[in-house]
Design a protein around this motif. Structure first.
Motif, mmCIF file in Angstrom:
data_model
loop_
_atom_site.group_PDB
_atom_site.id
_atom_site.type_symbol
_atom_site.label_atom_id
_atom_site.label_comp_id
_atom_site.label_asym_id
_atom_site.label_seq_id
_atom_site.Cartn_x
_atom_site.Cartn_y
_atom_site.Cartn_z
ATOM 1 N N VAL A 53 -29.210 -18.054 14.213
ATOM 2 C CA VAL A 53 -29.250 -19.094 13.183
ATOM 3 C C VAL A 53 -30.471 -18.856 12.303
ATOM 4 O O VAL A 53 -31.505 -18.383 12.781
ATOM 5 N N SER A 54 -30.316 -19.156 11.034
ATOM 6 C CA SER A 54 -31.409 -18.959 10.089
ATOM 7 C C SER A 54 -31.382 -20.072 9.050
ATOM 8 O O SER A 54 -30.315 -20.489 8.600
ATOM 9 N N TRP A 55 -32.552 -20.518 8.674
ATOM 10 C CA TRP A 55 -32.720 -21.414 7.535
ATOM 11 C C TRP A 55 -33.435 -20.643 6.448
ATOM 12 O O TRP A 55 -34.294 -19.794 6.724
ATOM 13 N N LEU A 56 -33.066 -20.922 5.212
ATOM 14 C CA LEU A 56 -33.649 -20.272 4.043
ATOM 15 C C LEU A 56 -34.374 -21.300 3.192
ATOM 16 O O LEU A 56 -33.969 -22.465 3.136
ATOM 17 N N ALA A 57 -35.405 -20.849 2.497
ATOM 18 C CA ALA A 57 -36.065 -21.649 1.464
ATOM 19 C C ALA A 57 -35.682 -21.033 0.129
ATOM 20 O O ALA A 57 -35.702 -19.808 -0.024
ATOM 21 N N LEU A 58 -35.304 -21.884 -0.825
ATOM 22 C CA LEU A 58 -34.879 -21.400 -2.141
ATOM 23 C C LEU A 58 -35.650 -22.091 -3.249
ATOM 24 O O LEU A 58 -35.935 -23.285 -3.170
ATOM 25 N N ASP A 59 -35.962 -21.311 -4.271
ATOM 26 C CA ASP A 59 -36.491 -21.836 -5.527
ATOM 27 C C ASP A 59 -35.360 -21.614 -6.523
ATOM 28 O O ASP A 59 -35.117 -20.477 -6.942
ATOM 29 N N GLY A 60 -34.624 -22.656 -6.825
ATOM 30 C CA GLY A 60 -33.396 -22.501 -7.600
ATOM 31 C C GLY A 60 -32.388 -21.764 -6.746
ATOM 32 O O GLY A 60 -32.117 -22.155 -5.608
ATOM 33 N N ASP A 61 -31.865 -20.636 -7.265
ATOM 34 C CA ASP A 61 -30.922 -19.808 -6.500
ATOM 35 C C ASP A 61 -31.609 -18.670 -5.764
ATOM 36 O O ASP A 61 -30.963 -17.908 -5.050
ATOM 37 N N ARG A 62 -32.903 -18.519 -5.939
ATOM 38 C CA ARG A 62 -33.640 -17.377 -5.387
ATOM 39 C C ARG A 62 -34.160 -17.696 -3.989
ATOM 40 O O ARG A 62 -34.864 -18.685 -3.788
ATOM 41 N N ILE A 63 -33.820 -16.840 -3.019
ATOM 42 C CA ILE A 63 -34.317 -16.987 -1.650
ATOM 43 C C ILE A 63 -35.774 -16.537 -1.642
ATOM 44 O O ILE A 63 -36.086 -15.405 -2.001
ATOM 45 N N ILE A 64 -36.666 -17.447 -1.238
ATOM 46 C CA ILE A 64 -38.094 -17.118 -1.253
ATOM 47 C C ILE A 64 -38.715 -17.226 0.148
ATOM 48 O O ILE A 64 -39.879 -16.888 0.330
#
Length: 150
Positions: A53-64
């Motif tokens: 399992v993974s959670w992502l942080a996004l700035d708009g559509d960009r994975i940061i």
């Protein structure tokens, strides 16, 4: 800057894998093979059966920012009677977004996934950069951790 968070989906894997390789390079890994096919195979299989399992942080559509956790099972022991462990990996934040609480939020989200999955503990082999994040969160160092590589 409005940072949003969501779970990793298969459509994100190319970017996720690129960030994982960037993380490994940053940690000083010796690159002697193309790891992309192995990573893609691993993530697809284990996302499908629920053991990654993974959670992502996004700035708009960009994975940061990324997080990742493999759920493994070993024989139960007293402090972990389920035998289930979360093994953290892929904790990475784009350098221009560091020191803004993103990694802490990702860590919180993925540790909550471990709790929901019935894990009795979460382990990580921390990079030098990550030690402070994990100790502030409540992780304890285990001086006896050892590794045998082939």
């Amino acid at each position: 800057m409005e940072i949003t968070y969501r779970k990793l989906e298969e459509k994100d894997l190319d970017t996720f894998i690129t960030m994982r390789i960037t993380q490994l390079r940053e940690e000083g890994a010796k690159e002697d093979i193309d790891l992309r096919p192995n990573l893609a195979d691993y993530y697809k299989r284990h996302m499908a059966d629920g053991t990654f399992v993974s959670w992502l942080a996004l700035d708009g559509d960009r994975i940061i920012g990324t997080s990742g956790m493999s759920i493994v099972e070993k024989p139960p022991y007293f402090s972990c009677p389920s035998g289930k462990l979360g093994l953290l990996s892929s904790m990475f934040t784009d350098p221009s977004y560091r020191r803004k609480g993103i990694a802490k939020k990702l860590l919180s989200l993925v540790v909550d996934e471990a709790r929901k999955a019935g894990c009795g503990a979460v382990h990580i082999t921390a990079s030098d950069m990550g030690v402070l994040l994990y100790t502030d969160f409540g992780f304890k160092k285990n001086g006896n951790f050892m590794c045998y590589n082939f």
